[in-house]
Structures are given as C-alpha cells and as structure tokens.
Design an enzyme around this catalytic site. Structure first.
Site, short mmCIF file in Angstrom:
data_model
loop_
_atom_site.label_atom_id
_atom_site.label_comp_id
_atom_site.label_asym_id
_atom_site.label_seq_id
_atom_site.Cartn_x
_atom_site.Cartn_y
_atom_site.Cartn_z
N ASN A 79 -22.83 -5.72 19.35
CA ASN A 79 -22.05 -6.68 18.56
C ASN A 79 -22.85 -7.98 18.45
O ASN A 79 -23.70 -8.30 19.30
CB ASN A 79 -20.66 -6.92 19.15
CG ASN A 79 -20.61 -7.23 20.63
OD1 ASN A 79 -21.51 -6.86 21.38
ND2 ASN A 79 -19.57 -7.90 21.06
N GLU A 125 -20.88 -0.87 16.49
CA GLU A 125 -20.89 0.41 15.77
C GLU A 125 -21.40 0.21 14.35
O GLU A 125 -22.18 1.00 13.81
CB GLU A 125 -19.47 1.00 15.72
CG GLU A 125 -18.87 1.35 17.06
CD GLU A 125 -18.11 0.19 17.70
OE1 GLU A 125 -18.48 -0.99 17.48
OE2 GLU A 125 -17.16 0.47 18.44
N CYS A 138 -12.69 -0.24 17.03
CA CYS A 138 -11.64 -0.90 16.26
C CYS A 138 -11.41 -0.15 14.95
O CYS A 138 -12.22 0.70 14.54
CB CYS A 138 -11.99 -2.36 16.00
SG CYS A 138 -13.25 -2.62 14.73
N CYS A 172 -14.27 -0.21 12.45
CA CYS A 172 -15.39 0.65 12.85
C CYS A 172 -15.07 2.12 12.61
O CYS A 172 -15.94 2.89 12.23
CB CYS A 172 -15.75 0.41 14.32
SG CYS A 172 -16.58 -1.16 14.55
N1 THU Z 1 -16.28 -5.23 18.97
C1 THU Z 1 -17.19 -4.25 18.68
O1 THU Z 1 -18.40 -4.49 18.70
N2 THU Z 1 -16.74 -3.03 18.37
C2 THU Z 1 -15.42 -2.67 18.33
O2 THU Z 1 -15.09 -1.57 17.93
C3 THU Z 1 -14.41 -3.61 18.82
C4 THU Z 1 -14.85 -5.02 18.96
C5 THU Z 1 -16.76 -6.57 19.32
C6 THU Z 1 -16.47 -7.62 18.29
C7 THU Z 1 -16.45 -8.88 19.12
O3 THU Z 1 -17.77 -9.35 19.25
C8 THU Z 1 -15.98 -8.41 20.48
O4 THU Z 1 -16.15 -7.01 20.51
C9 THU Z 1 -14.53 -8.77 20.79
O5 THU Z 1 -13.69 -8.34 19.76
#
Ligand code: THU
Length: 160
Positions: free
Chosen positions: A62, A75, A112, A115
């Site tokens: 992320n 992702e 999420c 994603c």
């Molecule tokens: N995040 C992801 O990288 N992937 C997900 O599927 C859920 C959330 C990250 C986004 C943000 O930087 C942190 O997790 C908190 O939401």
C-alpha cells in the site's frame, strides 16, 4: 420467489508450513514486501505478491498519501504492475499479508471491496482465476481458489 445463496469456499491452514512450497514462497514474499509499505497515516502495512503464469513473482505494498483518498492498496499496486510488466499474462496466485503497528493481527484480513473488484477484473481480462492466499501478521492462512468467490454478484464489463 426463490432464495439464492452465494458461497465463498475457504481452505484454512492452521500452520503456514502446511502450504505447498510455491504458496509458502509467495506468502513469504508478501510478508517481506509488507515491511516496505508506505503507511505513515494508518500504520497498517499490506504486502501483496503475485505469481505470474511464467513463474515470476512480483510484489507491491500500500502507498498512502496525506490526501487520504489517494492511497493505493497493495493488491491494486501489484496487479497494475503485473499488467504493465506482462500484458495479458495470467496471474495465477496473489498472496496478501498485513501488519498493524498498533495491534497484532492474528487472523487474515480480506481484501477491501475495491481490491476485490480489481482482482476480478484481472481474472476476466486474462481469462484465468487467481488463487488468493491470505494471512495476518501471525495465525492461520486462508486460501480462496478464485478471486471471483470473494465478490458475489460482481459487476463486470458485460453490463457496459
Ligand atoms: N489497504 C490495502 O492495501 N489493501 C486492502 O485491501 C485494504 C486496505 C491499505 C490502504 C491503507 O493504506 C491501509 O490499508 C488502511 O486502510
């Protein structure tokens, strides 16, 4: 009237060393990459590793922003990179590992909704399912055989 049930089959491995060696390697890359996540605002680090059809592994994290909505999920970062580096090549598996700097996450965090939509788009464009491998900082590993299973009633290009 009838009721329809949409299921998401999950295979649970209580110990990561029960995984096939290839899956262990992909998850290890996701865990290692996770440490490089740029997540100064949430403290929630995510690493994602993609196994390509040709056996290559790519990884991403992320990537947060002071303007919060601009944040890119791990992702989405790795799947965009996979499509640029190997256009049209199937992604066979995607391992996702998370770590919260404020508490130990001892169970897998599912991707999420956004994603899931991106994983599904990747499956459709390559006409190949993606095995999704999930783990928290510690604890069991979940395997979902196709990203599609994570997104019941999915929206796709057939509506457009
Ligand atoms: N995040 C992801 O990288 N992937 C997900 O599927 C859920 C959330 C990250 C986004 C943000 O930087 C942190 O997790 C908190 O939401």
């Amino acid at each position: 009237m009838r009721k329809q049930l949409f299921k998401c089959p999950v295979t649970v491995f209580d110990l990561p060393d029960e995984l096939a060696p290839g899956d262990q390697a992909l998850l290890a890359l996701a865990r290692q990459t996770r440490e490089d996540a740029y997540a100064p605002y949430s403290g929630f680090k995510v690493g994602a590793a993609a196994l390509m059809e040709n056996g290559e592994m790519l990884s991403g994290t992320n990537y947060e922003n002071a303007s919060y909505p601009l944040t890119i999920c791990a992702e989405q970062a790795v799947l965009a990179a996979a499509s640029s580096r190997f256009p049209g090549m199937a992604v066979r598996a995607l391992a996702i590992s998370v770590k919260n700097l404020k508490q130990v996450i001892a169970h897998p965090a599912a991707p999420c909704g956004a994603c899931r939509q991106v994983i599904y788009e990747t499956e459709r464009k390559n006409d190949a399912g993606i095995r999704v491998i999930l783990q928290g900082e510690t604890g069991p590993v979940y395997i979902i055989e196709r990203g599609r299973d994570l997104l019941p009633l999915a929206f796709d290009e057939t509506y457009l």
